[in-house]
Write a protein that holds these residues in place. Sequence first.
Motif, PDB file in Angstrom:
ATOM      1  N   LEU A 236     -40.599 -49.226  38.111  1.00 57.75           N
ATOM      2  CA  LEU A 236     -40.485 -48.901  36.682  1.00 57.75           C
ATOM      3  C   LEU A 236     -41.689 -49.437  35.915  1.00 57.75           C
ATOM      4  O   LEU A 236     -42.284 -48.733  35.094  1.00 57.75           O
ATOM      5  N   THR A 237     -42.043 -50.680  36.211  1.00 56.36           N
ATOM      6  CA  THR A 237     -43.170 -51.308  35.533  1.00 56.36           C
ATOM      7  C   THR A 237     -44.465 -50.580  35.862  1.00 56.36           C
ATOM      8  O   THR A 237     -45.315 -50.363  34.992  1.00 56.36           O
TER       9      THR A 237
ATOM     10  N   ILE B 286     -44.839 -47.508  33.749  1.00 59.86           N
ATOM     11  CA  ILE B 286     -45.277 -47.846  32.390  1.00 59.86           C
ATOM     12  C   ILE B 286     -46.777 -48.151  32.401  1.00 59.86           C
ATOM     13  O   ILE B 286     -47.532 -47.662  31.563  1.00 59.86           O
TER      14      ILE B 286
ATOM     15  N   THR C 143     -41.108 -53.814  30.270  1.00 61.98           N
ATOM     16  CA  THR C 143     -40.008 -53.549  31.203  1.00 61.98           C
ATOM     17  C   THR C 143     -38.935 -54.612  31.106  1.00 61.98           C
ATOM     18  O   THR C 143     -37.736 -54.297  31.014  1.00 61.98           O
TER      19      THR C 143
ATOM     20  N   TRP D 173     -37.064 -54.297  27.847  1.00 53.55           N
ATOM     21  CA  TRP D 173     -36.244 -53.083  27.870  1.00 53.55           C
ATOM     22  C   TRP D 173     -34.980 -53.296  28.708  1.00 53.55           C
ATOM     23  O   TRP D 173     -33.898 -52.870  28.315  1.00 53.55           O
TER      24      TRP D 173
ATOM     25  N   VAL E 180     -36.586 -44.267  31.675  1.00 53.13           N
ATOM     26  CA  VAL E 180     -37.985 -44.691  31.603  1.00 53.13           C
ATOM     27  C   VAL E 180     -38.895 -43.467  31.537  1.00 53.13           C
ATOM     28  O   VAL E 180     -39.874 -43.453  30.790  1.00 53.13           O
TER      29      VAL E 180
ATOM     30  N   TYR F   3     -43.057 -44.472  24.749  1.00 49.20           N
ATOM     31  CA  TYR F   3     -42.345 -45.764  24.770  1.00 49.20           C
ATOM     32  C   TYR F   3     -41.493 -45.984  23.547  1.00 49.20           C
ATOM     33  O   TYR F   3     -41.216 -47.100  23.179  1.00 49.20           O
TER      34      TYR F   3
END
Length: 147
Positions: free
Chosen positions: A82-83, A86, A105, A108, A138, A146
């Motif tokens: 996920l990170t 981003i 992340t 969130w 995401v 974002y």
Amino acid sequence: MTCAFEVQFAHWANATAGDIILASQDGLPFYQLTRLARGLRVDGATLGKWVDLEADAIPAGIRTWASLDAERTEVLLFIASLTGRIELAQNTAGARLAVDPGLWTSTWLRKPNKELDGRLPEEFLCTQSRREVLNDLVAQAVQRGYG
């Protein structure tokens, strides 16, 4: 894929669920947890909570050169993925959409989400099907910049 965390997560951005499962099989060395926590700007207790580890398990695992089991490793690699998404979006957008992808992340994950009926995304780390929900959220956040 090698289970390693430095400052960047982008190399995990395109990892599929299958990639993560394969990379998880040997487990993640406990010493990597400190690097992951640093990259996410969280303490060991928070990271441990996400994978159902007691706070004292991390230093004990580091001292004994132990590795996490595959299931816990899978969750942590998912968070890295996920990170990475981003970070990759930030790098390809040409603008800093998130000043710090790791911080974005971790914040969130700990913030109530209206798309989850006010529940915390961190509550959805427990199963593959719930992690897919987080993947979708995401992806939507990246698409919206974002928001």
